[in-house]
Design a protein around this motif. Structure first.
Motif, PDB file in Angstrom:
ATOM      1  N   ASN A 186       0.807  -1.229   0.000  1.00 11.38           N
ATOM      2  CA  ASN A 186       0.000   0.000   0.000  1.00 11.38           C
ATOM      3  C   ASN A 186       0.835   1.271   0.000  1.00 11.38           C
ATOM      4  O   ASN A 186       0.506   2.245   0.661  1.00 11.38           O
ATOM      5  CB  ASN A 186      -0.970   0.016   1.181  1.00 11.38           C
ATOM      6  N   GLY A 187       1.943   1.260  -0.702  1.00  6.68           N
ATOM      7  CA  GLY A 187       2.752   2.468  -0.847  1.00  6.68           C
ATOM      8  C   GLY A 187       3.649   2.784   0.330  1.00  6.68           C
ATOM      9  O   GLY A 187       4.093   3.918   0.474  1.00  6.68           O
ATOM     10  N   ALA A 188       3.941   1.805   1.168  1.00 10.78           N
ATOM     11  CA  ALA A 188       4.851   2.039   2.301  1.00 10.78           C
ATOM     12  C   ALA A 188       6.263   2.299   1.779  1.00 10.78           C
ATOM     13  O   ALA A 188       6.661   1.761   0.743  1.00 10.78           O
ATOM     14  CB  ALA A 188       4.850   0.823   3.222  1.00 10.78           C
ATOM     15  N   PRO A 189       7.044   3.142   2.476  1.00 12.50           N
ATOM     16  CA  PRO A 189       8.410   3.418   2.021  1.00 12.50           C
ATOM     17  C   PRO A 189       9.281   2.158   2.062  1.00 12.50           C
ATOM     18  O   PRO A 189       9.186   1.351   2.979  1.00 12.50           O
ATOM     19  CB  PRO A 189       8.933   4.446   3.021  1.00 12.50           C
ATOM     20  N   THR A 190      10.130   2.000   1.062  1.00  8.31           N
ATOM     21  CA  THR A 190      11.047   0.865   1.013  1.00  8.31           C
ATOM     22  C   THR A 190      12.311   1.197   1.803  1.00  8.31           C
ATOM     23  O   THR A 190      12.538   2.352   2.165  1.00  8.31           O
ATOM     24  CB  THR A 190      11.424   0.560  -0.444  1.00  8.31           C
ATOM     25  N   PRO A 191      13.192   0.223   2.083  1.00  8.38           N
ATOM     26  CA  PRO A 191      14.452   0.527   2.761  1.00  8.38           C
ATOM     27  C   PRO A 191      15.319   1.514   1.979  1.00  8.38           C
ATOM     28  O   PRO A 191      16.074   2.278   2.564  1.00  8.38           O
ATOM     29  CB  PRO A 191      15.126  -0.838   2.876  1.00  8.38           C
ATOM     30  N   ALA A 192      15.199   1.531   0.657  1.00 10.42           N
ATOM     31  CA  ALA A 192      15.978   2.470  -0.146  1.00 10.42           C
ATOM     32  C   ALA A 192      15.520   3.909   0.076  1.00 10.42           C
ATOM     33  O   ALA A 192      16.294   4.844  -0.137  1.00 10.42           O
ATOM     34  CB  ALA A 192      15.858   2.117  -1.617  1.00 10.42           C
ATOM     35  N   ALA A 193      14.301   4.100   0.529  1.00 13.12           N
ATOM     36  CA  ALA A 193      13.796   5.454   0.779  1.00 13.12           C
ATOM     37  C   ALA A 193      14.566   6.115   1.920  1.00 13.12           C
ATOM     38  O   ALA A 193      14.767   7.330   1.916  1.00 13.12           O
ATOM     39  CB  ALA A 193      12.309   5.408   1.100  1.00 13.12           C
ATOM     40  N   LYS A 194      15.014   5.336   2.909  1.00  9.14           N
ATOM     41  CA  LYS A 194      15.808   5.889   4.009  1.00  9.14           C
ATOM     42  C   LYS A 194      17.161   6.382   3.507  1.00  9.14           C
ATOM     43  O   LYS A 194      17.674   7.390   3.961  1.00  9.14           O
ATOM     44  CB  LYS A 194      16.024   4.838   5.092  1.00  9.14           C
ATOM     45  N   LEU A 195      17.743   5.653   2.566  1.00 13.13           N
ATOM     46  CA  LEU A 195      19.060   6.035   2.054  1.00 13.13           C
ATOM     47  C   LEU A 195      19.013   7.318   1.238  1.00 13.13           C
ATOM     48  O   LEU A 195      19.989   8.062   1.200  1.00 13.13           O
ATOM     49  CB  LEU A 195      19.636   4.906   1.198  1.00 13.13           C
ATOM     50  N   VAL A 196      17.901   7.580   0.602  1.00 16.71           N
ATOM     51  CA  VAL A 196      17.790   8.786  -0.209  1.00 16.71           C
ATOM     52  C   VAL A 196      17.867  10.037   0.669  1.00 16.71           C
ATOM     53  O   VAL A 196      18.393  11.069   0.258  1.00 16.71           O
ATOM     54  CB  VAL A 196      16.469   8.759  -1.009  1.00 16.71           C
ATOM     55  N   LEU A 197      17.400   9.924   1.897  1.00 14.59           N
ATOM     56  CA  LEU A 197      17.375  11.071   2.802  1.00 14.59           C
ATOM     57  C   LEU A 197      18.719  11.312   3.496  1.00 14.59           C
ATOM     58  O   LEU A 197      18.899  12.341   4.134  1.00 14.59           O
ATOM     59  CB  LEU A 197      16.277  10.876   3.847  1.00 14.59           C
TER      60      LEU A 197
ATOM     61  N   PRO B 213      22.825  12.122   3.910  1.00 15.17           N
ATOM     62  CA  PRO B 213      23.757  12.999   3.188  1.00 15.17           C
ATOM     63  C   PRO B 213      24.663  12.194   2.250  1.00 15.17           C
ATOM     64  O   PRO B 213      24.850  10.987   2.424  1.00 15.17           O
ATOM     65  CB  PRO B 213      24.568  13.667   4.286  1.00 15.17           C
ATOM     66  N   PRO B 214      25.257  12.831   1.244  1.00 17.16           N
ATOM     67  CA  PRO B 214      26.093  12.109   0.271  1.00 17.16           C
ATOM     68  C   PRO B 214      27.271  11.373   0.898  1.00 17.16           C
ATOM     69  O   PRO B 214      27.681  10.332   0.400  1.00 17.16           O
ATOM     70  CB  PRO B 214      26.573  13.201  -0.678  1.00 17.16           C
ATOM     71  N   ALA B 215      27.845  11.896   1.983  1.00 21.33           N
ATOM     72  CA  ALA B 215      28.996  11.230   2.615  1.00 21.33           C
ATOM     73  C   ALA B 215      28.619   9.840   3.121  1.00 21.33           C
ATOM     74  O   ALA B 215      29.407   8.894   3.024  1.00 21.33           O
ATOM     75  CB  ALA B 215      29.524  12.084   3.758  1.00 21.33           C
ATOM     76  N   VAL B 216      27.435   9.698   3.642  1.00 17.70           N
ATOM     77  CA  VAL B 216      26.989   8.395   4.142  1.00 17.70           C
ATOM     78  C   VAL B 216      26.819   7.415   2.988  1.00 17.70           C
ATOM     79  O   VAL B 216      27.214   6.254   3.075  1.00 17.70           O
ATOM     80  CB  VAL B 216      25.677   8.550   4.947  1.00 17.70           C
ATOM     81  N   LEU B 217      26.254   7.882   1.892  1.00 17.51           N
ATOM     82  CA  LEU B 217      26.063   7.006   0.738  1.00 17.51           C
ATOM     83  C   LEU B 217      27.395   6.584   0.122  1.00 17.51           C
ATOM     84  O   LEU B 217      27.568   5.428  -0.280  1.00 17.51           O
ATOM     85  CB  LEU B 217      25.197   7.704  -0.306  1.00 17.51           C
ATOM     86  N   GLN B 218      28.362   7.509   0.055  1.00 19.22           N
ATOM     87  CA  GLN B 218      29.680   7.164  -0.481  1.00 19.22           C
ATOM     88  C   GLN B 218      30.390   6.166   0.425  1.00 19.22           C
ATOM     89  O   GLN B 218      31.032   5.223  -0.046  1.00 19.22           O
ATOM     90  CB  GLN B 218      30.516   8.425  -0.648  1.00 19.22           C
ATOM     91  N   ALA B 219      30.270   6.354   1.732  1.00 18.51           N
ATOM     92  CA  ALA B 219      30.885   5.420   2.666  1.00 18.51           C
ATOM     93  C   ALA B 219      30.246   4.040   2.556  1.00 18.51           C
ATOM     94  O   ALA B 219      30.951   3.020   2.612  1.00 18.51           O
ATOM     95  CB  ALA B 219      30.758   5.959   4.086  1.00 18.51           C
ATOM     96  N   LEU B 220      28.962   3.986   2.399  1.00 13.80           N
ATOM     97  CA  LEU B 220      28.276   2.711   2.257  1.00 13.80           C
ATOM     98  C   LEU B 220      28.692   2.007   0.970  1.00 13.80           C
ATOM     99  O   LEU B 220      28.922   0.793   0.966  1.00 13.80           O
ATOM    100  CB  LEU B 220      26.761   2.923   2.272  1.00 13.80           C
ATOM    101  N   GLN B 221      28.840   2.757  -0.109  1.00 19.69           N
ATOM    102  CA  GLN B 221      29.303   2.170  -1.373  1.00 19.69           C
ATOM    103  C   GLN B 221      30.711   1.614  -1.227  1.00 19.69           C
ATOM    104  O   GLN B 221      31.012   0.519  -1.704  1.00 19.69           O
ATOM    105  CB  GLN B 221      29.299   3.222  -2.478  1.00 19.69           C
ATOM    106  N   ALA B 222      31.596   2.355  -0.588  1.00 22.41           N
ATOM    107  CA  ALA B 222      32.972   1.886  -0.409  1.00 22.41           C
ATOM    108  C   ALA B 222      33.022   0.643   0.467  1.00 22.41           C
ATOM    109  O   ALA B 222      33.783  -0.295   0.203  1.00 22.41           O
ATOM    110  CB  ALA B 222      33.817   3.003   0.199  1.00 22.41           C
ATOM    111  N   GLN B 223      32.212   0.620   1.505  1.00 19.18           N
ATOM    112  CA  GLN B 223      32.194  -0.534   2.405  1.00 19.18           C
ATOM    113  C   GLN B 223      31.637  -1.770   1.698  1.00 19.18           C
ATOM    114  O   GLN B 223      32.182  -2.862   1.830  1.00 19.18           O
ATOM    115  CB  GLN B 223      31.356  -0.209   3.631  1.00 19.18           C
ATOM    116  N   GLU B 224      30.576  -1.614   0.919  1.00 15.84           N
ATOM    117  CA  GLU B 224      29.969  -2.738   0.224  1.00 15.84           C
ATOM    118  C   GLU B 224      30.845  -3.263  -0.912  1.00 15.84           C
ATOM    119  O   GLU B 224      30.826  -4.445  -1.216  1.00 15.84           O
ATOM    120  CB  GLU B 224      28.603  -2.340  -0.332  1.00 15.84           C
ATOM    121  N   SER B 225      31.623  -2.387  -1.538  1.00 15.21           N
ATOM    122  CA  SER B 225      32.471  -2.830  -2.639  1.00 15.21           C
ATOM    123  C   SER B 225      33.759  -3.482  -2.157  1.00 15.21           C
ATOM    124  O   SER B 225      34.437  -4.135  -2.928  1.00 15.21           O
ATOM    125  CB  SER B 225      32.795  -1.653  -3.559  1.00 15.21           C
TER     126      SER B 225
END
Length: 95
Positions: A53-64, A66-78
């Motif tokens: 019913n349109g509930a936010p997905t886990p990816a919706a939290k990541l969009v909110l 800051p860019p530093a967190v997303l870059q760190a997560l990409q580096a850690q996952e890779s």
């Protein structure tokens, strides 16, 4: 003359009843299908879950975040290296 007035009153009641019934059935029919085309809904709202019913997905939290967190997560996952992820909030006293 009396029969003509009562005939108009009966006709008005019949029309009013028909309008009321059509309004009730139109409301019930329009409430049945909220998402008629799941692929179109997913294309318009990529961070919403179609099946929930349109509930936010886990990816919706990541969009909110800051860019530093997303870059760190990409580096850690890779597996490039260990990266410090900035945390928000106050630290507890006594630790």
């Amino acid at each position: 003359m009396t029969t003509r007035i009562s005939h108009v009153g009966t006709t008005f009641k019949t029309i009013a009843l028909a309008l009321a019934l059509s309004a009730v059935t139109a409301t019930a029919a329009s409430a049945q299908a909220a998402i008629s085309e799941p692929a179109a809904y997913q294309a318009l709202y990529p961070y919403r879950d179609v099946l929930n019913n349109g509930a936010p997905t886990p990816a919706a939290k990541l969009v909110l975040e800051p860019p530093a967190v997303l870059q760190a997560l990409q580096a850690q996952e890779s597996g490039i290296g260990v990266v410090h992820v900035p945390r928000h909030g106050a630290r507890r006293a006594g630790r």
